[in-house]
Design an enzyme around this catalytic site. Structure first.
Site, PDB file in Angstrom:
ATOM      1  N   ASN A   1       0.825  -1.209   0.000  1.00 44.47           N
ATOM      2  CA  ASN A   1       0.000   0.000   0.000  1.00 44.47           C
ATOM      3  C   ASN A   1       0.862   1.263   0.000  1.00 44.47           C
ATOM      4  O   ASN A   1       0.585   2.223  -0.731  1.00 44.47           O
ATOM      5  CB  ASN A   1      -0.932   0.008   1.212  1.00 44.47           C
ATOM      6  N   GLU A  15      -6.249  -7.684   5.428  1.00 42.31           N
ATOM      7  CA  GLU A  15      -5.520  -8.527   4.483  1.00 42.31           C
ATOM      8  C   GLU A  15      -5.556  -9.989   4.905  1.00 42.31           C
ATOM      9  O   GLU A  15      -4.723 -10.788   4.497  1.00 42.31           O
ATOM     10  CB  GLU A  15      -4.067  -8.065   4.351  1.00 42.31           C
TER      11      GLU A  15
END
Length: 329
Positions: free
Chosen positions: A214, A249
């Site tokens: 990210n 995640e």
């Protein structure tokens, strides 16, 4: 002088003739009003998007069916009036037994208002019906048993309900089961495994260094990673296995009827699928790895939570041992 006998045999006197004329006019008015009512009733039946029907239970004959039958079923009403089996043939095969049993219940209950079943229209489209039925309580003893009903097309309502259910149970980003739905299904599989004495395994998967993805490539690229992980899960798992996104995640899977060695093989297949994934961003290519924790059902497990806890501990052990591996706990 006027011949009195001729006068007596002439047309009725004016008051009598007027009364006769008024009676004729009244009768004509009643006929006209009845005709208007019939036309109005026919117009209403044509406009109502529901099938009104009447059925003789003893002779198995449809006595009446409204014009909406042609639109909803896509078949001429005359066929149904000539043979009741045309209704049976149109019912979705998996729903036929229920449709017939629920119709018979009206003889005991007097009314059945919660009948919902599917039909296959003439164009092959599957449609849902809400088919309420009532027994004719006004029939005198010895008279035939007449059942009347109204069948409404509720296909759009059912589709909306299914879509709402999908949205409530699905993770929007990955189209996998969301956490709540996943654990509801996992708990059901756990109870079935305990009841039947069958094996079961629980797998927990966490993307390695997802924060780095990210931070380096952006959250949009991170979303693509999550979506590809979900696709890999659907491709690698067996039919009947559960798979869902249970955290940022984190993904989880349940393998019903799967012994520990087979569960490990499925986890390894998933690991290889993920290792083959490739991502590109601004002319940079990168891959990802995952750490997995695997647990199998034992006699000591009292709920799905204990399987989840062991898989979670095994997954963190995989992280500590260098990531990109599967640990069984």
């Amino acid at each position: 002088m006027v011949n009195k006998s001729l006068q007596d045999t002439s047309l009725p006197q004016w008051p009598e003739a007027a009364q006769t004329l008024m009676a004729l006019m009244h009768a004509q008015g009643e006929v006209a009003r009845l005709s208007e009512r019939e036309q109005l009733f026919s117009s209403l039946l044509v406009s109502v998007n529901a099938v009104l029907w009447a059925f003789n239970w003893e002779t198995r004959q449809v006595l009446y069916v409204s014009p909406a039958y042609d639109r909803i079923f896509g078949r001429p009403a005359g066929l149904l009036l000539s043979d009741f089996n045309h209704w049976r043939d149109s019912v979705y095969p998996d729903d036929l037994d229920y449709a017939e049993r629920s119709l018979a219940q009206v003889l005991v209950k007097g009314a059945v208002e919660d009948r919902e079943y599917r039909i296959i229209a003439a164009d092959g489209q599957v449609r849902w019906l809400s088919d309420k039925c009532f027994i004719n309580r006004q029939a005198e003893p010895g008279q035939p048993v007449i059942i009347v009903g109204i069948a409404e097309d509720i296909t759009e309502k059912k589709q909306m309900e299914a879509e709402l259910q999908r949205l409530a149970s699905t993770d929007v980003l990955t189209q996998s089961s969301n956490r709540r739905h996943f654990f509801e299904c996992a708990n059901h599989e756990f109870e079935q495994a305990r009841l039947n004495g069958a094996p079961m395994a629980f797998l927990l998967l966490d993307i390695d260094d997802f924060k780095v993805v990210n931070d380096t490539y952006g959250h949009q690229e991170g979303d693509k990673v999550l979506q590809r992980i979900a696709e890999s899960g659907r491709a690698a798992l067996r039919r009947g296995d559960l798979f869902g996104r249970i955290g940022g995640e984190e993904f989880a899977a349940v393998f019903p009827g799967c012994a520990p060695d087979m569960a490990m093989q499925v986890a390894e297949r998933l690991q290889r699928e993920i290792q083959r994934l490739s991502f590109s961003h601004d002319d940079q290519t990168f891959g990802i790895t995952v750490s997995q924790g695997l647990s199998s059902l034992t006699h000591e497990d009292e709920s799905i939570d204990t399987l989840f806890a062991r898989a979670d501990a095994a997954m963190y052990q995989a992280k500590r041992q260098g990531k990109n591996r599967i640990i069984s706990g």
